[in-house]
Design a protein around this motif. Structure first.
Motif, short mmCIF file in Angstrom:
data_model
loop_
_atom_site.label_atom_id
_atom_site.label_comp_id
_atom_site.label_asym_id
_atom_site.label_seq_id
_atom_site.Cartn_x
_atom_site.Cartn_y
_atom_site.Cartn_z
N THR A 60 0.83 -1.20 0.00
CA THR A 60 0.00 0.00 0.00
C THR A 60 0.87 1.25 0.00
O THR A 60 0.62 2.20 -0.77
CB THR A 60 -0.94 0.00 1.22
OG1 THR A 60 -1.75 -1.18 1.19
CG2 THR A 60 -1.85 1.23 1.22
N GLU A 61 1.89 1.26 0.84
CA GLU A 61 2.79 2.42 0.91
C GLU A 61 3.51 2.63 -0.42
O GLU A 61 3.63 3.75 -0.90
CB GLU A 61 3.81 2.23 2.04
CG GLU A 61 3.21 2.34 3.42
CD GLU A 61 4.20 1.95 4.50
OE1 GLU A 61 5.42 1.88 4.24
OE2 GLU A 61 3.74 1.69 5.64
N ALA A 111 1.16 3.91 -3.09
CA ALA A 111 0.83 5.32 -2.85
C ALA A 111 1.91 6.26 -3.39
O ALA A 111 1.61 7.38 -3.80
CB ALA A 111 0.61 5.57 -1.36
N LYS A 112 3.14 5.79 -3.43
CA LYS A 112 4.26 6.60 -3.95
C LYS A 112 4.34 6.56 -5.47
O LYS A 112 5.04 7.35 -6.07
CB LYS A 112 5.59 6.08 -3.39
CG LYS A 112 5.76 6.23 -1.91
CD LYS A 112 7.11 5.64 -1.53
CE LYS A 112 7.19 5.29 -0.07
NZ LYS A 112 8.43 4.58 0.25
N VAL A 131 -7.99 -1.14 -4.99
CA VAL A 131 -7.46 -0.03 -5.77
C VAL A 131 -8.57 0.42 -6.72
O VAL A 131 -8.97 -0.33 -7.61
CB VAL A 131 -6.20 -0.44 -6.57
CG1 VAL A 131 -5.66 0.72 -7.37
CG2 VAL A 131 -5.14 -1.00 -5.63
N GLU A 140 -7.69 5.67 -5.95
CA GLU A 140 -7.81 5.64 -4.50
C GLU A 140 -7.54 4.23 -4.01
O GLU A 140 -7.75 3.26 -4.74
CB GLU A 140 -9.21 6.08 -4.10
CG GLU A 140 -9.51 7.52 -4.49
CD GLU A 140 -10.90 7.95 -4.07
OE1 GLU A 140 -11.48 7.32 -3.16
OE2 GLU A 140 -11.41 8.90 -4.67
N MET A 141 -7.09 4.12 -2.76
CA MET A 141 -6.77 2.81 -2.19
C MET A 141 -7.41 2.67 -0.82
O MET A 141 -7.55 3.64 -0.09
CB MET A 141 -5.27 2.64 -2.06
CG MET A 141 -4.55 2.57 -3.38
SD MET A 141 -2.77 2.42 -3.14
CE MET A 141 -2.39 4.07 -2.61
N GLU A 142 -7.74 1.44 -0.51
CA GLU A 142 -8.28 1.12 0.81
C GLU A 142 -7.76 -0.26 1.20
O GLU A 142 -7.87 -1.21 0.44
CB GLU A 142 -9.81 1.10 0.74
CG GLU A 142 -10.48 0.69 2.02
CD GLU A 142 -11.99 0.58 1.86
OE1 GLU A 142 -12.56 -0.27 2.57
OE2 GLU A 142 -12.57 1.30 1.04
#
Length: 128
Positions: A44-45, A48-49, A71, A55-57
């Motif tokens: 996830t990290e 995100a980069k 995603v 969007e993510m959850e």
């Protein structure tokens, strides 16, 4: 519309049969699953980069006992675009011990009146 005879093609055909306009952008949810929480959080990290626009959850899916990274990407749900995104996300998830686990869309999205409740009559408690 004709679609290939595989899971993605069947999903798109079902969406078209339900009256969903496949020529418009929709929020498409791609599911990535991980056995280990740390792997899921690291993925996830890292995602995100990245340059991924979406969007993510991340949450624990109690039914299957796995960590699920959803995603959400706003895109036109064309067969080839779906396949390419799945392959890209599967390759990414594999780097963290995970894999993709399908995709889907919410049945009612902006501009999609197929699932409107025709029986509903607005009253004093309505929030429309």
């Amino acid at each position: 519309m004709q679609f290939p005879d595989d899971d993605n093609g069947k999903m798109l055909a079902a969406m078209a049969d339900a009256g969903i306009d496949l020529t418009k952008q929709l929020d498409v949810d791609f599911f990535l699953v991980f056995d280990d929480q740390r792997d899921a959080e690291s993925a996830t990290e890292e995602l995100a980069k990245s340059e991924l626009e979406g969007e993510m959850e991340l949450h624990l899916n109690d039914e299957v006992g796995k960590w699920e990274l959803i995603v959400c990407i706003n895109m036109v749900p064309e067969y080839q675009a779906i396949v390419e995104q799945e392959v890209k996300l599967n390759d990414f998830a594999a780097e963290f011990g995970g894999a993709t686990d399908g995709w889907g869309v919410m049945q009612h999205q902006e501009g999609d009146d197929e699932f409107a409740d025709d029986e509903h009559e607005c009253g004093d408690g309505c929030n429309h």
